[in-house]
Write an enzyme that holds these catalytic residues in place. Structure first.
Site, PDB file in Angstrom:
ATOM      1  N   ASP A   1       0.843  -1.205   0.000  1.00  0.00           N
ATOM      2  CA  ASP A   1       0.000   0.000   0.000  1.00  0.00           C
ATOM      3  C   ASP A   1       0.871   1.245   0.000  1.00  0.00           C
ATOM      4  O   ASP A   1       2.037   1.204   0.409  1.00  0.00           O
ATOM      5  CB  ASP A   1      -0.881   0.023   1.257  1.00  0.00           C
ATOM      6  CG  ASP A   1      -1.851  -1.143   1.293  1.00  0.00           C
ATOM      7  OD1 ASP A   1      -2.167  -1.682   0.213  1.00  0.00           O
ATOM      8  OD2 ASP A   1      -2.282  -1.511   2.403  1.00  0.00           O
TER       9      ASP A   1
HETATM   10  N1  URA Z   1      -1.240  -6.066   3.724  1.00  0.00           N
HETATM   11  C1  URA Z   1      -1.725  -4.805   3.795  1.00  0.00           C
HETATM   12  O1  URA Z   1      -2.781  -4.580   4.385  1.00  0.00           O
HETATM   13  N2  URA Z   1      -1.041  -3.831   3.207  1.00  0.00           N
HETATM   14  C2  URA Z   1       0.129  -4.011   2.576  1.00  0.00           C
HETATM   15  O2  URA Z   1       0.709  -3.075   2.053  1.00  0.00           O
HETATM   16  C3  URA Z   1       0.629  -5.329   2.503  1.00  0.00           C
HETATM   17  C4  URA Z   1      -0.073  -6.341   3.098  1.00  0.00           C
END
Ligand code: URA
Length: 245
Positions: free
Chosen positions: A106
């Site tokens: 993310d």
């Molecule tokens: N899980 C998440 O919620 N975000 C990420 O960036 C990676 C795994």
């Protein structure tokens, strides 16, 4: 191994674009098995032939693999209209056009991201079939030490439309306001860690990936820095997803 053109060999080895390496050949700086070659279309066997630029051996690499420490604020994509992307850190890399990020972190997640031009490996690392472990360090809201997380090691967690694969939570510290954990999952579903922790009533405040399979994020790698994987790391990674080294 299949023979390839000398200019391709040099370019894939990181010595420059096809046009740039052709110049090196024309300058008579390239030797194959001890003989200067001035024809860029000469075919060489990457496994057998010994290629030298001036007096230095040129090792052929078909694919390229990098460990990148992603900073917060960057999208995991090749391009984006609204946000800067992780690929901006690779703009000067000679293989920039072919490189892509493996899986997705993310925008606000930090840490280990594999960047490569090996499509097959990239695909397998992200595919749930191969169950490659991804480990995250997370700061979550509230005191998690009262929650029994052991059962998820066997069962995973059920959501309305899907069930996670089994995952492992280790508590590093906890207080009434927040806890530090590591969580290891075996899938790359969108927002998987945030979804799990939200459902356990301990929403994520901070998230950083610290491991993918055998690859641990180097402590010495600052956010925004990357380094090439070693031959040993590439071998181990390929082994995990049943690819020949
Ligand atoms: N899980 C998440 O919620 N975000 C990420 O960036 C990676 C795994």
């Amino acid at each position: 191994m299949k023979k390839i053109r000398l200019d391709r060999y040099l370019s894939e080895s990181g010595l420059g674009t096809r046009k740039e390496v052709k110049k090196l050949i024309k300058q008579k700086r390239v030797a194959v098995n001890g003989k200067i070659i001035n024809d860029p279309s000469k075919h060489v066997d990457p496994e057998k032939d010994k290629v030298f630029l001036d007096d230095l051996p040129v090792e052929h690499k078909k694919h390229h693999y990098y460990m990148f420490n992603k900073p917060s604020g960057y999208i995991t994509a090749k391009e984006d209209k609204n946000y800067p992307t992780v690929m901006e850190f690779f703009e000067d890399n000679p293989f920039y056009n072919k490189l892509f990020p493996v899986g997705r972190l993310d925008i606000d997640t930090e840490g280990l991201l594999l960047i490569t031009d090996d499509g097959q490996l990239g695909h397998r690392i992200s595919h749930p079939k191969w169950e490659v472990e991804k480990e995250y360090y997370a700061v979550v809201k509230g005191n998690i030490s009262d929650t029994n997380t052991d059962k998820y090691k066997k069962e995973g967690l059920k959501f309305k439309n899907f069930k996670t694969k089994p995952f492992n939570i280790k508590v590093l510290s906890s207080s009434t306001e927040k806890s530090e954990i590591t969580i290891t999952v075996k899938e790359g579903k969108y927002h998987i860690v945030k979804k799990i922790m939200e459902k356990l009533d301990h929403p994520v405040l901070y998230l950083k990936r610290i491991r993918v399979g055998n690859l641990k994020l180097d402590k010495s790698l600052e956010a925004g820095e990357y380094r090439e994987l070693t031959e040993k790391e590439i071998k181990q990674l390929k082994k995990l997803v049943n690819l020949k080294a």
